[in-house]
Design a protein around this motif. Structure first.
Motif, PDB file in Angstrom:
ATOM      1  N   GLN A   1       0.834  -1.211   0.000  1.00  9.01           N
ATOM      2  CA  GLN A   1       0.000   0.000   0.000  1.00  9.01           C
ATOM      3  C   GLN A   1       0.863   1.253   0.000  1.00  9.01           C
ATOM      4  OE1 GLN A   1      -2.818   0.001   3.231  1.00  9.01           O
ATOM      5  NE2 GLN A   1      -3.685  -1.988   2.690  1.00  9.01           N
TER       6      GLN A   1
ATOM      7  N   ASN B   1      -4.840   9.731  -1.632  1.00  4.40           N
ATOM      8  CA  ASN B   1      -4.352   8.412  -1.251  1.00  4.40           C
ATOM      9  C   ASN B   1      -5.145   7.339  -1.972  1.00  4.40           C
ATOM     10  OD1 ASN B   1      -2.409   9.249   0.643  1.00  4.40           O
ATOM     11  ND2 ASN B   1      -3.959   9.439   2.231  1.00  4.40           N
TER      12      ASN B   1
ATOM     13  N   LEU C   1      -6.904   1.002  -0.596  1.00  4.28           N
ATOM     14  CA  LEU C   1      -6.637  -0.424  -0.434  1.00  4.28           C
ATOM     15  C   LEU C   1      -6.943  -0.788   1.010  1.00  4.28           C
ATOM     16  CD1 LEU C   1      -5.082  -0.255  -3.162  1.00  4.28           C
ATOM     17  CD2 LEU C   1      -3.379  -1.742  -2.162  1.00  4.28           C
ATOM     18  N   ILE C   2      -7.602  -1.912   1.184  1.00  6.42           N
ATOM     19  CA  ILE C   2      -7.941  -2.359   2.539  1.00  6.42           C
ATOM     20  C   ILE C   2      -7.410  -3.773   2.724  1.00  6.42           C
ATOM     21  CG2 ILE C   2      -9.816  -2.911   4.131  1.00  6.42           C
ATOM     22  CD1 ILE C   2     -11.502  -0.758   2.773  1.00  6.42           C
ATOM     23  N   SER C   3      -6.661  -3.986   3.786  1.00  6.46           N
ATOM     24  CA  SER C   3      -6.180  -5.330   4.114  1.00  6.46           C
ATOM     25  C   SER C   3      -7.179  -6.019   5.038  1.00  6.46           C
ATOM     26  CB  SER C   3      -4.821  -5.240   4.810  1.00  6.46           C
ATOM     27  OG  SER C   3      -4.492  -6.487   5.400  1.00  6.46           O
TER      28      SER C   3
ATOM     29  N   SER D   1     -14.595  -6.838   5.309  1.00  3.35           N
ATOM     30  CA  SER D   1     -13.819  -5.770   4.671  1.00  3.35           C
ATOM     31  C   SER D   1     -14.522  -5.258   3.412  1.00  3.35           C
ATOM     32  CB  SER D   1     -12.399  -6.265   4.330  1.00  3.35           C
ATOM     33  OG  SER D   1     -11.653  -6.447   5.507  1.00  3.35           O
TER      34      SER D   1
ATOM     35  N   ASP E   1     -17.022  -2.953   4.715  1.00  3.18           N
ATOM     36  CA  ASP E   1     -16.345  -1.715   5.134  1.00  3.18           C
ATOM     37  C   ASP E   1     -16.030  -0.851   3.912  1.00  3.18           C
ATOM     38  OD1 ASP E   1     -16.400  -2.430   7.800  1.00  3.18           O
ATOM     39  OD2 ASP E   1     -14.355  -3.237   7.821  1.00  3.18           O
TER      40      ASP E   1
ATOM     41  N   ARG F   1     -17.517   2.873   3.492  1.00  4.82           N
ATOM     42  CA  ARG F   1     -16.574   3.985   3.533  1.00  4.82           C
ATOM     43  C   ARG F   1     -16.556   4.799   2.246  1.00  4.82           C
ATOM     44  NH1 ARG F   1     -11.341   1.239   6.632  1.00  4.82           N
ATOM     45  NH2 ARG F   1     -12.500   0.762   8.531  1.00  4.82           N
TER      46      ARG F   1
ATOM     47  N   ASN G   1     -11.864  -5.999  11.349  1.00  8.09           N
ATOM     48  CA  ASN G   1     -10.527  -6.505  11.019  1.00  8.09           C
ATOM     49  C   ASN G   1      -9.809  -5.618   9.998  1.00  8.09           C
ATOM     50  OD1 ASN G   1     -12.763  -7.828   9.373  1.00  8.09           O
ATOM     51  ND2 ASN G   1     -10.984  -8.175   8.068  1.00  8.09           N
ATOM     52  N   SER G   2     -10.548  -4.781   9.280  1.00  8.74           N
ATOM     53  CA  SER G   2      -9.974  -4.043   8.144  1.00  8.74           C
ATOM     54  C   SER G   2      -8.875  -3.074   8.558  1.00  8.74           C
ATOM     55  CB  SER G   2     -11.071  -3.227   7.442  1.00  8.74           C
ATOM     56  OG  SER G   2     -12.037  -4.074   6.894  1.00  8.74           O
ATOM     57  N   ILE G   3      -7.822  -3.061   7.777  1.00 10.31           N
ATOM     58  CA  ILE G   3      -6.804  -2.025   7.941  1.00 10.31           C
ATOM     59  C   ILE G   3      -6.588  -1.327   6.609  1.00 10.31           C
ATOM     60  CG2 ILE G   3      -4.375  -1.549   8.402  1.00 10.31           C
ATOM     61  CD1 ILE G   3      -4.387  -3.486  10.612  1.00 10.31           C
ATOM     62  N   GLN G   4      -6.938  -0.066   6.590  1.00  6.85           N
ATOM     63  CA  GLN G   4      -6.761   0.753   5.402  1.00  6.85           C
ATOM     64  C   GLN G   4      -5.567   1.659   5.662  1.00  6.85           C
ATOM     65  OE1 GLN G   4     -10.475   2.391   4.219  1.00  6.85           O
ATOM     66  NE2 GLN G   4      -9.655   3.547   2.493  1.00  6.85           N
ATOM     67  N   GLN G   5      -4.632   1.720   4.719  1.00  5.72           N
ATOM     68  CA  GLN G   5      -3.436   2.544   4.878  1.00  5.72           C
ATOM     69  C   GLN G   5      -2.597   2.049   6.059  1.00  5.72           C
ATOM     70  OE1 GLN G   5      -5.057   6.512   5.078  1.00  5.72           O
ATOM     71  NE2 GLN G   5      -5.812   6.438   2.996  1.00  5.72           N
ATOM     72  N   VAL G   6      -1.781   1.075   5.777  1.00  6.95           N
ATOM     73  CA  VAL G   6      -1.053   0.370   6.835  1.00  6.95           C
ATOM     74  C   VAL G   6      -0.032   1.264   7.546  1.00  6.95           C
ATOM     75  CG1 VAL G   6      -1.247  -1.842   5.636  1.00  6.95           C
ATOM     76  CG2 VAL G   6       0.788  -0.435   5.287  1.00  6.95           C
TER      77      VAL G   6
ATOM     78  N   GLU H   1      -5.380   1.331  14.484  1.00  4.09           N
ATOM     79  CA  GLU H   1      -4.451   0.918  13.426  1.00  4.09           C
ATOM     80  C   GLU H   1      -4.968   1.247  12.037  1.00  4.09           C
ATOM     81  OE1 GLU H   1      -4.147  -3.396  14.118  1.00  4.09           O
ATOM     82  OE2 GLU H   1      -5.070  -2.806  16.016  1.00  4.09           O
ATOM     83  N   ASP H   2      -6.280   1.460  11.962  1.00  5.30           N
ATOM     84  CA  ASP H   2      -6.933   1.628  10.671  1.00  5.30           C
ATOM     85  C   ASP H   2      -7.062   3.126  10.383  1.00  5.30           C
ATOM     86  OD1 ASP H   2      -8.623   1.671   8.512  1.00  5.30           O
ATOM     87  OD2 ASP H   2     -10.327   0.793   9.566  1.00  5.30           O
TER      88      ASP H   2
ATOM     89  N   TYR I   1      -8.597   4.828   8.250  1.00  7.40           N
ATOM     90  CA  TYR I   1      -9.922   5.388   7.997  1.00  7.40           C
ATOM     91  C   TYR I   1     -10.543   5.845   9.306  1.00  7.40           C
ATOM     92  CZ  TYR I   1     -14.727   5.961   6.608  1.00  7.40           C
ATOM     93  OH  TYR I   1     -15.974   6.499   6.387  1.00  7.40           O
ATOM     94  N   ARG I   2     -10.412   5.019  10.327  1.00  5.68           N
ATOM     95  CA  ARG I   2     -10.969   5.371  11.636  1.00  5.68           C
ATOM     96  C   ARG I   2     -10.232   6.575  12.219  1.00  5.68           C
ATOM     97  NH1 ARG I   2     -14.103   1.988  14.613  1.00  5.68           N
ATOM     98  NH2 ARG I   2     -13.073   2.730  16.511  1.00  5.68           N
TER      99      ARG I   2
ATOM    100  N   TRP J   1       0.059   9.257   5.030  1.00  6.30           N
ATOM    101  CA  TRP J   1      -1.394   9.028   4.987  1.00  6.30           C
ATOM    102  C   TRP J   1      -2.175  10.269   5.424  1.00  6.30           C
ATOM    103  CZ3 TRP J   1      -1.682   5.289   1.934  1.00  6.30           C
ATOM    104  CH2 TRP J   1      -0.967   4.095   2.092  1.00  6.30           C
TER     105      TRP J   1
END
Lengths: 501, 461
Positions: free
Chosen positions: A94, A114, A117-119, A138, A141, A145, B22-27, B384-385, B387-388, B410
């Protein structure tokens, strides 16, 4: 060898095209050895029993995976979201592809943002019990979003091994959300070359996004590219054609209307092979069967073929004549300035064939090149697209022509063979070594930089710029230690450890 | 801060954002194999990666290139050997392939130690990488193994796996005595912390200024594996971070009976740095007079520059942010937040801890933030996410002026949207060039002021 859109999993490059990642010899020899693939292949002869001899060795350095190419294609569609169904490590991409996306948008004068991408961030217990619930979460989500026009899913080595039913989840969520939810099967271990990732993305787009009942737009041309500067719009204006850039930086609607276009072109057959051939096979959009638009003969032939297919021959001839006249004086000057200079090209496969042509137009000697893989044929199977033969026929042989999937340890020996003044690169990892040897690199981040008539001038100017960096690199070279053993550096043959199979 | 709980920051209430998923956007961190960088951060050490074809390149491109353009160093980047696992190793196992790669690496690469790290595939298909590595160790080859399967943890937890692998499999047993005044430093995460090289140099400089002998262990100021070999001889271990390194120090305490000092706050600015040095010197029990002399000299320089800054800070016409937000991992977040509150008098507007620290450390981390100053309320959120995080920042009321954001790439869009400024101080910092720059200690604090207020001033006209 038809493209098969019936199954969700793309057939890998090595299966479809006989792709190899390690070879060493003369360009003419590789071209000759590749002939089997296209001999009398009017349609679908696909001699899978025959293949190129490929070398294999014990030592390999980190390559690139298919999933990365999915990130850099599906992840760069402006109104879609890409879900990475994977542990968090795949998400490292990402950061890389965001940097590319942002600068690509800026180069194309689009609003910088940006990427999306979502993991799914799979953990150890998901490896045991499966991760489809997290995938569906996800996807939900992503929808809440961004309300995207499409959601792509990139699989990973981990989900491939544990056998998550990604297709099932995608179908279910597509029904729930009412937008295309597209699984892209791109497990890194499934293909030895990352370009399968291009094909995986394009496969999913053709299956689930491209409009099935197109209304033809006779002046629209699909241009399969990445994020490069828009050199196509002014060129196509001369032919009364409009550009539809895909896949990077496109919108989902741009992708959907690909079936309505009058033709498809690309800047590099490695990237465009699958999509262009698929659009012709499935939707009757002709792929321009010509060499790539690099150097005079290539660009002339490419424009003429495009004009023939779109019925604009007169406009094209006038444009070609004007452009030849326009660029000639500066190219003549550049030839003088670059006289005696030696270049080395290390880029993707078909792209390298084009770049070498441009260098030779500029009078630069090119005795060596490293391509990251080699496709003996492209999906169209049309001999007019044989970029390597076009290079050898029009510009002569390249004595040291090597296939190596970005193996830095071999690059040292390859540079020693030809002792270039500069190198041309696209992927990272090789220029740092060249720099430590005192050799400057021209990184072609803008993939359109050397394209067409103006591209000859552009590349010449860039080489002059980077040759002037030589002072920096030579100073550095005098003060660094390479991580390779002297024994290895003293070997004359960069392919010493690998053998044919 | 879990689920739909209301978020409280700086005494204000954010509306509920919905449950965490569980989602992580922009690590903001990567997986355990990212700790291959903890190996290549040690001079003349090269990692060997047993993983899919893209893992090594992704981690390198992300952590070392698009994060301050640090470069791979001697044995990182595109140098790193990889098995580039293909289908046949998935089906038949990859032990032979790993054995072949290690053997070839010994032939081609010049390293004092190789660190084998594994990715998802070998850990899923059940390769016994340990058995392969032990074969080489039995031959006397300097090679160790850390099992860093991507689904098992983050590059933070992976860092401690790599560290422990080197200690247990390479440094080995030790029965001799300890040398007074020698300290092993366990602090920020190499490469992930964009400024780790400059920061470690400054920490070393300060400790040496106090009369200590320092095993800095990572970065070019380390002597490499010979320094690692001397770890057991040191008087004590210093853990300079809220939690990273604690497990290592506890392990060393058990293994060598070596005590450790845990200081959660990486010092920024004169007050914090002087106090830090006094604490370490007191723990070491060495003569404090050297340290006091060093502190005096450093503070004279520090306050000379601060006086200049003070003129700007007191009479700059065109306004300055009063509040700040920090988005980053706990070590830097805590260090920066303390400096900006205690030394500059800025007001915290939200501190987002982003590295997913293990549960057991979270209360202690929160406590550190709660006790920064008597007159300032600081609450932290573990998120960690992105977006949040961005939604929470957007929903905040910062009063008359937007806050300055100390964050990452980010936050660039968010800052634009809020007409605010962002200083990229952590991973990923894709629009910062960072070589030797530091933000910590005496010198780093001054450099940090320069960076923050250059950003503020250059955004005004």
């Amino acid at each position: 060898m038809r493209i098969n859109l019936d199954t969700p999993v793309v057939e890998s490059r090595e299966q479809r095209l006989g792709t190899i990642i390690a070879w060493d010899g003369k360009a003419s020899e590789l071209s000759k050895q590749s002939e089997y693939a296209r001999k009398s292949c009017a349609s679908g002869c696909g001699e899978k029993g025959r293949r190129l001899c490929e070398m294999k060795g014990p030592f390999t350095q980190g390559s690139v995976c298919s999933e990365q190419m999915v990130e850099c294609q599906a992840g760069h569609i402006r109104d879609a979201v890409l879900i990475q169904h994977s542990p968090i490590g795949c998400g490292a991409g990402q950061v890389i592809y965001n940097s590319i996306y942002r600068n690509g948008l800026a180069m194309r004068n689009l609003p910088v943002e940006n990427l999306r991408l979502i993991s799914t961030n799979l953990k150890e217990q998901d490896m045991v019990f499966g991760g489809v619930d997290k995938l569906e979460q996800s996807i939900r989500d992503a929808w809440e979003r961004h309300h995207p026009k499409a959601i792509f899913i990139a699989t990973s080595c981990a989900t491939g091994i544990i056998g998550d039913d990604v297709d099932g989840s995608a179908r279910k969520m597509e029904g729930e959300l009412g937008i295309p939810v597209i699984p892209l099967h791109c497990e890194g271990f499934m293909s030895k070359h990352w370009s399968t990732g291009f094909d995986a993305t394009q496969h999913g787009i053709m299956r689930q996004i491209v409009r099935k009942n197109p209304t033809k737009q006779e002046d629209l041309v699909n241009v399969i590219n990445l994020w490069g500067t828009d050199v196509f719009t002014p060129m196509f204006k001369e032919l009364n054609l409009r550009v539809n850039f895909v896949v990077d930086l496109a919108t989902v609607e741009d992708l959907a209307q690909m079936s309505e276009a009058a033709a498809t072109v690309g800047f590099c057959h490695t990237l465009s092979s699958y999509l262009a051939a698929g659009l012709e096979q499935e939707f009757g959009v002709p792929e321009i069967k010509a060499p790539q638009p690099y150097g005079f003969p290539g660009t002339d032939a490419w424009l003429r073929e495009l004009a023939k297919v779109t019925h604009r021959e007169e406009l094209a001839e006038a444009y070609i004549a004007r452009e030849h006249l326009r660029v000639a004086p500066r190219i003549a000057e550049l030839r003088v300035l670059l006289k005696g200079k030696k270049g080395f090209v290390s880029t993707g496969s078909a792209y390298a064939h084009g770049i070498i042509a441009v260098l030779r137009e500029l009078g630069v000697e090119v005795d060596g090149s490293l391509v990251f893989h080699h496709d003996p044929i492209y999906d169209s199977q049309d001999p007019r697209q044989d970029t390597l033969a076009h290079l050898v026929d029009n510009y002569g042989d390249v004595p040291s022509f090597s296939v190596s999937n970005r193996q830095q340890y071999q690059f040292y020996g390859l540079l020693q063979r030809v002792k270039p003044d500069f190198i041309i690169i696209r992927h990272n990892g090789l220029a740092p070594l060249a720099s430590r040897l005192g050799i400057p690199a021209a990184p072609l981040g803008d993939e359109h930089h050397a394209l067409g008539y103006q591209g000859i001038i552009n590349l010449g100017e860039t080489i002059l710029e980077i040759l002037s960096h030589k002072k920096f690199h030579e100073d550095l070279a005098a003060h660094v230690t390479l991580p390779y053993k002297k024994w290895w550096l003293d070997q004359g043959d960069p392919f010493l450890l690998v053998k044919g199979d | 801060m879990q689920g739909a709980e209301t978020v409280v920051t700086e005494g204000r209430t954010f509306p509920p954002l919905g449950p965490k998923t569980n989602s992580i956007q922009q690590v903001r961190y990567v997986c355990a194999i990212g700790a291959m960088h903890s190996a290549s951060a040690i001079p003349w050490v090269i990692p060997i990666t047993h993983c899919g074809p893209g893992c090594a390149e992704k981690q390198f491109g992300s952590l070392a290139m698009c994060n301050g353009f640090q470069g791979g160093g001697y044995g990182g980047g595109a140098v790193v050997p990889s098995t580039n696992i293909s289908e046949s190793e998935v089906v038949f196992g990859g032990e032979n392939r790993l054995r072949e790669l290690i053997r070839a690496s010994l032939k081609i690469l010049d390293a004092e130690l190789f660190v084998v790290v594994t990715g998802c595939i070998p850990d899923l298909v059940g390769d016994d990488a340990g058995a392969v590595v032990r074969e080489f160790q039995a031959e006397g080859v300097p090679v160790v193994l850390a099992e860093t399967g991507g689904f098992k943890g983050t590059n933070f937890t992976g860092h401690e796996l790599v560290t422990r692998a080197i200690i247990d499999q390479y440094v080995g047993e030790y029965a001799g005595g300890r040398t007074p005044g020698v300290v092993n430093v366990w602090s920020m995460l190499p490469y992930h912390n964009t400024f780790w090289q400059g920061d470690l140099s400054e920490i070393k400089r300060v400790l040496e200024g106090g009369g200590l002998k320092v095993n800095i262990l990572f970065g070019h100021e380390s002597e490499g594996v010979s320094e690692w070999k001397r770890i057991p001889q040191a008087q004590f271990n210093l853990v300079l971070s809220p939690w990273l390194g604690l497990r290592t120090a506890q392990h060393l305490e058990g293994k060598y009976g070596q005590p450790f000092l845990h200081l959660p706050i990486i010092p920024i600015g004169a007050d914090e740095t002087s106090s830090f040095l006094r604490k370490v010197v007191a723990f070491a029990g060495i003569d404090p007079s050297l340290a006091e002399e060093f502190i005096k000299k450093e503070e004279r320089t520090y306050y000379h520059y601060l006086e200049g800054f003070g003129e700007f800070y007191s009479e700059y016409f065109w306004g300055m942010p009063a509040k700040f937000v920090v988005v980053g991992e706990s070590a830097y977040n805590l260090a920066l937040t303390r400096f900006l509150i205690n030394d500059l008098g800025l007001m915290p507007g939200g501190q987002f801890i982003t590295e997913n620290p293990p549960e057991e450390y979270r209360e202690a981390i929160s406590r550190e933030f709660r006790t920064i100053a008597d007159d300032v309320v600081t609450h932290v959120a573990f998120e960690e996410d992105s977006y949040r995080i961005h939604t929470l920042i957007r929903q905040s009321d910062f009063g008359q002026k937007p806050p300055i954001i100390l964050g990452t790439t980010w936050e660039r869009d968010l800052a634009k949207e809020m007409r605010s400024a962002v200083v990229e101080v952590g991973f990923p910092a894709s629009y910062e060039m960072v070589l030797s720059r530091t933000n910590v200690g005496y010198r780093g604090a001054i450099a940090l002021l320069e960076k923050i207020y250059t950003t503020v001033v250059s955004g005004t006209a």
